[in-house]
Motif scaffolding. Sequence first.
Motif, PDB file in Angstrom:
ATOM      1  N   GLU A  13       0.702  -1.242   0.072  1.00  0.00           N
ATOM      2  CA  GLU A  13       0.022  -0.056   0.240  1.00  0.00           C
ATOM      3  C   GLU A  13       0.996   1.324  -0.076  1.00  0.00           C
ATOM      4  O   GLU A  13       0.678   2.388  -0.797  1.00  0.00           O
ATOM      5  N   VAL A  14       2.021   1.113   0.773  1.00  0.00           N
ATOM      6  CA  VAL A  14       2.903   2.500   0.808  1.00  0.00           C
ATOM      7  C   VAL A  14       3.502   2.633  -0.781  1.00  0.00           C
ATOM      8  O   VAL A  14       3.550   3.864  -1.114  1.00  0.00           O
ATOM      9  N   LEU A  15       4.009   1.423  -1.137  1.00  0.00           N
ATOM     10  CA  LEU A  15       4.641   1.651  -2.719  1.00  0.00           C
ATOM     11  C   LEU A  15       3.806   2.215  -3.609  1.00  0.00           C
ATOM     12  O   LEU A  15       3.951   2.901  -4.462  1.00  0.00           O
ATOM     13  N   LEU A  16       2.585   1.693  -3.442  1.00  0.00           N
ATOM     14  CA  LEU A  16       1.456   2.179  -4.483  1.00  0.00           C
ATOM     15  C   LEU A  16       1.093   3.660  -4.214  1.00  0.00           C
ATOM     16  O   LEU A  16       1.034   4.580  -5.103  1.00  0.00           O
ATOM     17  N   GLU A  17       1.011   4.092  -2.835  1.00  0.00           N
ATOM     18  CA  GLU A  17       0.730   5.399  -2.566  1.00  0.00           C
ATOM     19  C   GLU A  17       1.988   6.403  -3.000  1.00  0.00           C
ATOM     20  O   GLU A  17       1.761   7.481  -3.822  1.00  0.00           O
ATOM     21  N   GLU A  18       3.257   5.964  -2.949  1.00  0.00           N
ATOM     22  CA  GLU A  18       4.346   6.697  -3.125  1.00  0.00           C
ATOM     23  C   GLU A  18       4.428   6.599  -4.861  1.00  0.00           C
ATOM     24  O   GLU A  18       4.945   7.589  -5.349  1.00  0.00           O
ATOM     25  N   GLY A  19       4.064   5.673  -5.229  1.00  0.00           N
ATOM     26  CA  GLY A  19       4.216   5.741  -6.848  1.00  0.00           C
ATOM     27  C   GLY A  19       3.449   6.616  -7.673  1.00  0.00           C
ATOM     28  O   GLY A  19       3.617   7.102  -8.665  1.00  0.00           O
ATOM     29  N   LYS A  20       2.367   7.383  -7.075  1.00  0.00           N
ATOM     30  CA  LYS A  20       1.665   8.427  -7.563  1.00  0.00           C
ATOM     31  C   LYS A  20       2.104   9.649  -7.545  1.00  0.00           C
ATOM     32  O   LYS A  20       1.840  10.283  -8.462  1.00  0.00           O
ATOM     33  N   LYS A  21       3.397   9.442  -7.113  1.00  0.00           N
ATOM     34  CA  LYS A  21       4.037  10.943  -6.696  1.00  0.00           C
ATOM     35  C   LYS A  21       5.133  11.264  -7.836  1.00  0.00           C
ATOM     36  O   LYS A  21       5.800  12.177  -7.911  1.00  0.00           O
ATOM     37  N   ALA A  22       5.349  10.178  -8.669  1.00  0.00           N
ATOM     38  CA  ALA A  22       6.622  10.212  -9.431  1.00  0.00           C
ATOM     39  C   ALA A  22       6.334  11.079 -10.689  1.00  0.00           C
ATOM     40  O   ALA A  22       5.238  11.008 -11.216  1.00  0.00           O
ATOM     41  N   SER A  23       7.222  11.876 -11.059  1.00  0.00           N
ATOM     42  CA  SER A  23       6.915  12.809 -12.287  1.00  0.00           C
ATOM     43  C   SER A  23       7.144  12.043 -13.579  1.00  0.00           C
ATOM     44  O   SER A  23       7.820  10.727 -13.717  1.00  0.00           O
TER      45      SER A  23
END
Length: 457
Positions: A13-23
């Motif tokens: 869940e953390v990885l998926l949430e962080e993945g949204k922030k990539a440029s």
Amino acid sequence: MDTYQIIQEDQIEVLLEEGKKASKAEVMEIIEKSRDCYGLSLEEAAILLQIEDDEVLSHMFDAARYIKEKIYGNRIVIFAPLYTSNECTNNCLYCGFRVANKQLHRRTLGVEEIVHEAQAIEKQGHKRILMVCGEDHRKTHVQHIVDAVKAVYQGADIRRINVNAAPMPVEDFKKLKEAGIGTFQIFQETYHRETYKKMHPSGSKADYDYRLTAIERALEAGIDDFGIGVLLGLYDYRFDVLATLMHAQYMDERYSVGPHTISIPRLRPALDSALSETPYPVSDQDFRKIVAVYRLTVPYTGIILSTREKAELRDELLNLGVSQISAGSKTNPGGYEEDDREATQFETSDERSLDEMLQVICEQGHLPSFCTACYRANRTGAAFMELAKDAHIHEFCQPNAILTFKENLVHFGSEETKAKGEQMIDQELEKIDNDKVKKETQERLKRIEKGERDLYF
């Protein structure tokens, strides 16, 4: 063993949430990196799973095509499923075999009937099958599978039998190994524990942990090729795809053997299913993305596509990283000799025959392969992984695909398929860089024309 350390839901869940922030620039950099064919991290895969931009997706699809070609060449491995039983004690809400389904015509094939099914599959031109059994230990116990495998090897010219069956103890896996099975395939269906519990309310399959650790017991028993996957649509595909990759990473790090194959079935309608609709629908575009993410993240792994999908999409996905497909499939026991629609596990969408599929594959510029050489030349498990990860497996696959396709054309091909197939073989021969291998392949093709069979490197 703490199975919560194998599939770490909080981390996913953390990885998926962080993945949204990539440029966009970061995403493009990851896609470019993937072309090195060394795979990607879970963090990078999580970022790719969040892509919605069509332009970026197009770049990822191009990378998937490139990687598949570099690792496997343009070959497509072909197989057929053989269902030995639809009797089951589980009550999986999505499955037509579930014990609560009173409309299903129940049947467990005897050994002689299984051999007849294998012979019918062989007459289509197949050389490898996936043996699938319902999970009723009174009917489909390990001896049922062992007897079936041995009888098919003896009674039909089938050269590779993979098995999709219920999890079992090490002692039973050893019996399967001794019988000569290839890959042991088992799907977790969904790695999300809460959803898993909901979808599997009763029966032995309700035990999430015993199912999750089945492939480790198979490895302990000496079965070194395994296949995994989820049933897309039961839960958020981003979670389940990343969990599948986490499982693959765990196996690779702990045992130095990643999955030989990853299957990508999407939830389909089934007779008397307890689900009125797909809980988490996966669009065709999302499905394309899933195939590409798998290909970029675990480039060494075969991706299997079944006849669940409609013909047009299956044809398209051959260009996006899929390396194995079923053809002419029946999903009910005895289905190749008699078509009982009320005994099937799920509805299929692609009803084309194997001969028709071979023409399509050739028209798209792919090379059909019926090769089973690696399993008999001990290029399995860690040995296969080493060749695949270094992109050397193609050196064996190319000539073996040519030889097995030639054998199919000689004995089973229609005139139209033979014409297209021979043209494809001529093209593929020119791609063999090693002059000695090319010459030997040409010599073996002549021997096949004279009636010899099962020639391989």
